[in-house]
Design an enzyme around this catalytic site. Structure first.
Site, PDB file in Angstrom:
ATOM      1  N   ASN A  27       0.999  -1.272  -0.010  1.00 58.63           N
ATOM      2  CA  ASN A  27       0.037   0.012   0.052  1.00 58.63           C
ATOM      3  C   ASN A  27       0.871   1.344   0.054  1.00 58.63           C
ATOM      4  O   ASN A  27       1.363   1.500   0.857  1.00 58.63           O
ATOM      5  CB  ASN A  27      -0.985  -0.112   1.161  1.00 58.63           C
ATOM      6  CG  ASN A  27      -1.831   1.335   1.254  1.00 58.63           C
ATOM      7  OD1 ASN A  27      -1.903   2.030   0.337  1.00 58.63           O
ATOM      8  ND2 ASN A  27      -2.275   1.516   2.580  1.00 58.63           N
ATOM      9  N   TRP A  28       0.907   1.924  -1.195  1.00 57.28           N
ATOM     10  CA  TRP A  28       1.889   3.059  -1.384  1.00 57.28           C
ATOM     11  C   TRP A  28       1.306   4.156  -0.527  1.00 57.28           C
ATOM     12  O   TRP A  28       1.968   5.432  -0.299  1.00 57.28           O
ATOM     13  CB  TRP A  28       1.889   3.305  -2.822  1.00 57.28           C
ATOM     14  CG  TRP A  28       2.674   2.320  -3.522  1.00 57.28           C
ATOM     15  CD1 TRP A  28       3.269   1.341  -3.056  1.00 57.28           C
ATOM     16  CD2 TRP A  28       3.007   2.140  -4.825  1.00 57.28           C
ATOM     17  NE1 TRP A  28       3.796   0.445  -3.939  1.00 57.28           N
ATOM     18  CE2 TRP A  28       3.852   1.171  -5.416  1.00 57.28           C
ATOM     19  CE3 TRP A  28       2.842   3.314  -5.911  1.00 57.28           C
ATOM     20  CZ2 TRP A  28       4.118   0.881  -6.546  1.00 57.28           C
ATOM     21  CZ3 TRP A  28       3.182   3.001  -7.174  1.00 57.28           C
ATOM     22  CH2 TRP A  28       3.942   1.754  -7.586  1.00 57.28           C
ATOM     23  N   LYS A  29      -0.066   4.218  -0.319  1.00 58.27           N
ATOM     24  CA  LYS A  29      -0.699   5.542   0.352  1.00 58.27           C
ATOM     25  C   LYS A  29      -0.433   6.717  -0.592  1.00 58.27           C
ATOM     26  O   LYS A  29      -0.439   6.512  -1.892  1.00 58.27           O
ATOM     27  CB  LYS A  29      -0.290   5.833   1.713  1.00 58.27           C
ATOM     28  CG  LYS A  29      -0.100   4.235   2.584  1.00 58.27           C
ATOM     29  CD  LYS A  29      -0.113   4.444   4.253  1.00 58.27           C
ATOM     30  CE  LYS A  29      -0.140   3.472   4.657  1.00 58.27           C
ATOM     31  NZ  LYS A  29       0.098   3.332   6.218  1.00 58.27           N
ATOM     32  N   HIS A 119      -9.742   0.972   5.430  1.00 52.89           N
ATOM     33  CA  HIS A 119      -8.330   1.126   6.084  1.00 52.89           C
ATOM     34  C   HIS A 119      -8.469   2.133   7.157  1.00 52.89           C
ATOM     35  O   HIS A 119      -9.312   3.162   7.091  1.00 52.89           O
ATOM     36  CB  HIS A 119      -7.437   1.897   5.230  1.00 52.89           C
ATOM     37  CG  HIS A 119      -6.072   1.696   5.477  1.00 52.89           C
ATOM     38  ND1 HIS A 119      -5.367   2.617   6.362  1.00 52.89           N
ATOM     39  CD2 HIS A 119      -5.008   1.008   5.087  1.00 52.89           C
ATOM     40  CE1 HIS A 119      -4.062   2.157   6.498  1.00 52.89           C
ATOM     41  NE2 HIS A 119      -3.710   0.994   5.945  1.00 52.89           N
ATOM     42  N   GLU A 121      -6.830   4.612   8.188  1.00 54.78           N
ATOM     43  CA  GLU A 121      -6.569   5.953   7.704  1.00 54.78           C
ATOM     44  C   GLU A 121      -7.924   6.554   7.278  1.00 54.78           C
ATOM     45  O   GLU A 121      -8.166   7.836   7.258  1.00 54.78           O
ATOM     46  CB  GLU A 121      -5.363   6.066   7.140  1.00 54.78           C
ATOM     47  CG  GLU A 121      -4.139   5.880   7.686  1.00 54.78           C
ATOM     48  CD  GLU A 121      -3.094   5.480   6.595  1.00 54.78           C
ATOM     49  OE1 GLU A 121      -1.976   5.118   7.156  1.00 54.78           O
ATOM     50  OE2 GLU A 121      -3.092   5.541   5.539  1.00 54.78           O
ATOM     51  N   GLU A 189      -5.056  -5.085  10.820  1.00 60.48           N
ATOM     52  CA  GLU A 189      -4.060  -4.066  11.016  1.00 60.48           C
ATOM     53  C   GLU A 189      -4.090  -3.387  12.428  1.00 60.48           C
ATOM     54  O   GLU A 189      -5.179  -2.561  12.285  1.00 60.48           O
ATOM     55  CB  GLU A 189      -4.066  -2.920   9.704  1.00 60.48           C
ATOM     56  CG  GLU A 189      -3.542  -3.583   8.506  1.00 60.48           C
ATOM     57  CD  GLU A 189      -3.416  -2.120   7.535  1.00 60.48           C
ATOM     58  OE1 GLU A 189      -2.162  -2.089   7.122  1.00 60.48           O
ATOM     59  OE2 GLU A 189      -4.386  -1.379   7.432  1.00 60.48           O
ATOM     60  N   GLY A 195       2.922   2.057  11.160  1.00 60.40           N
ATOM     61  CA  GLY A 195       3.836   3.207  11.204  1.00 60.40           C
ATOM     62  C   GLY A 195       4.337   3.485  12.352  1.00 60.40           C
ATOM     63  O   GLY A 195       5.169   4.464  12.367  1.00 60.40           O
ATOM     64  N   SER A 235       3.706  -2.342  10.312  1.00 59.67           N
ATOM     65  CA  SER A 235       5.103  -2.281  10.732  1.00 59.67           C
ATOM     66  C   SER A 235       5.885  -3.678  10.232  1.00 59.67           C
ATOM     67  O   SER A 235       6.676  -4.304  10.976  1.00 59.67           O
ATOM     68  CB  SER A 235       5.566  -2.013  11.894  1.00 59.67           C
ATOM     69  OG  SER A 235       5.195  -0.584  12.644  1.00 59.67           O
ATOM     70  N   GLY A 256       3.017  -1.498   4.188  1.00 56.34           N
ATOM     71  CA  GLY A 256       2.896   0.192   4.041  1.00 56.34           C
ATOM     72  C   GLY A 256       4.506   0.713   3.592  1.00 56.34           C
ATOM     73  O   GLY A 256       4.649   0.701   2.617  1.00 56.34           O
ATOM     74  N   GLY A 257       5.072   1.421   4.445  1.00 56.07           N
ATOM     75  CA  GLY A 257       6.191   2.177   4.076  1.00 56.07           C
ATOM     76  C   GLY A 257       7.226   1.412   3.415  1.00 56.07           C
ATOM     77  O   GLY A 257       7.917   1.897   2.541  1.00 56.07           O
TER      78      GLY A 257
END
Length: 278
Positions: A27-29, A119, A121, A189, A195, A235, A256-257
């Site tokens: 997931n590049w967000k 999600h 967010e 999640e 994160g 994470s 994610g990141g």
């Protein structure tokens, strides 16, 4: 619903034997423009080719921003790459006066396979309710997409209700409108881990994943519970992914990141190579 700590869940008949192909999703967000997206996908596909990755053994999906989807889809088609395309969100509506929305039908025309719904967010940053998440889940299904339903608890939820209660309630609301036989993926999640650099333990992830699978037996049927893939997100790194994927009810990862770093994400995808060391 089943409780992860309910001893009665241990007395049920075993689920049908089903092979679930692991899924690693990035997931590049809100990162990367369309040119950066092309470069990242090219580098990722080269890295996985060099590693002789078998996409039939572990599925790999990327979830770029909306503005990148067409460019990535064109690259995947032109170079016949086996990466699968996902969207980070979708509208609950098929069409109409909904400024800024993107429909499932539009995404389907771009060869999108998966759509993230619910999600954390979106739930917290955009005040998306369980009802709206359910509507988006149904919209994805109707468009021929596979909804990837995100569920998870905050630190406050964890302290008040325990690990499984909120995810199970969110799951029930999300699939409540889906017809029997609909295919979906569940991504657990824990919001407190996203994160933060502090992932849940593999045992914590397994406890909730097992509770989700047991709940699916009640919400759907044994066949759906056995076949549905449950991912862990929060994470995830190349150092901890193998320990998560060793758990019997964890079938992949929503990353994610780390999915923005070609070398790291490709190492996550290749979790089988270091699973024995986890």
């Amino acid at each position: 619903m089943s409780d992860a700590n309910d001893p009665t869940t241990q007395q049920r008949e075993p689920l049908p034997l089903t092979t679930r192909t692991p899924l690693i999703a990035g997931n590049w967000k809100m990162n990367l423009d369309h040119l950066q997206a092309i470069a990242l996908v090219q580098k990722l596909s080269w890295a996985l080719k060099d590693a002789r990755h078998d996409y039939g053994d572990t599925e790999v999906a990327v979830f770029p921003p909306f503005t990148d989807l067409r460019s990535v889809q064109t690259l995947l088609a032109a170079d016949k790459l086996a990466l699968v395309l996902g969207a980070q969100d979708l509208s609950p509506h098929e069409s109409g006066a909904y400024t800024g929305d993107v429909s499932g039908q539009m995404l389907a025309k771009l060869d999108v396979t998966y759509a993230l719904v619910g999600h954390s967010e979106r739930r917290h940053g955009h005040s998306e309710s369980d009802e709206l998440v359910g509507a988006k889940t149904l919209a994805a299904h109707r468009a021929g997409l596979v909804p990837m339903i995100c569920v998870g608890e905050t630190a406050e939820d964890l302290a008040e209700h325990g690990a499984a209660a909120i995810p199970l309630a969110q799951l029930a609301a999300a699939i409540g409108q889906l017809p029997q036989g609909a295919t979906f993926v569940v991504a657990y999640e824990p919001v407190w881990a996203i994160g933060s650099g502090q992932a849940a333990t593999p045992e914590q992830a397994e406890d909730v994943a097992r509770a989700i699978r047991e709940a699916l037996r009640d919400l759907r049927d044994d066949e759906t519970a056995a076949a549905t893939r449950i991912l862990y997100g929060g994470s995830v790194t190349s150092q901890n992914v193998a320990a998560f994927l060793k758990q019997p009810n964890v079938d992949g990862a929503l990353v994610g990141g780390a999915s923005l770093k070609t070398d790291e994400f490709s190492r996550i995808v290749q979790f089988r190579k270091h699973v024995t060391a986890a």
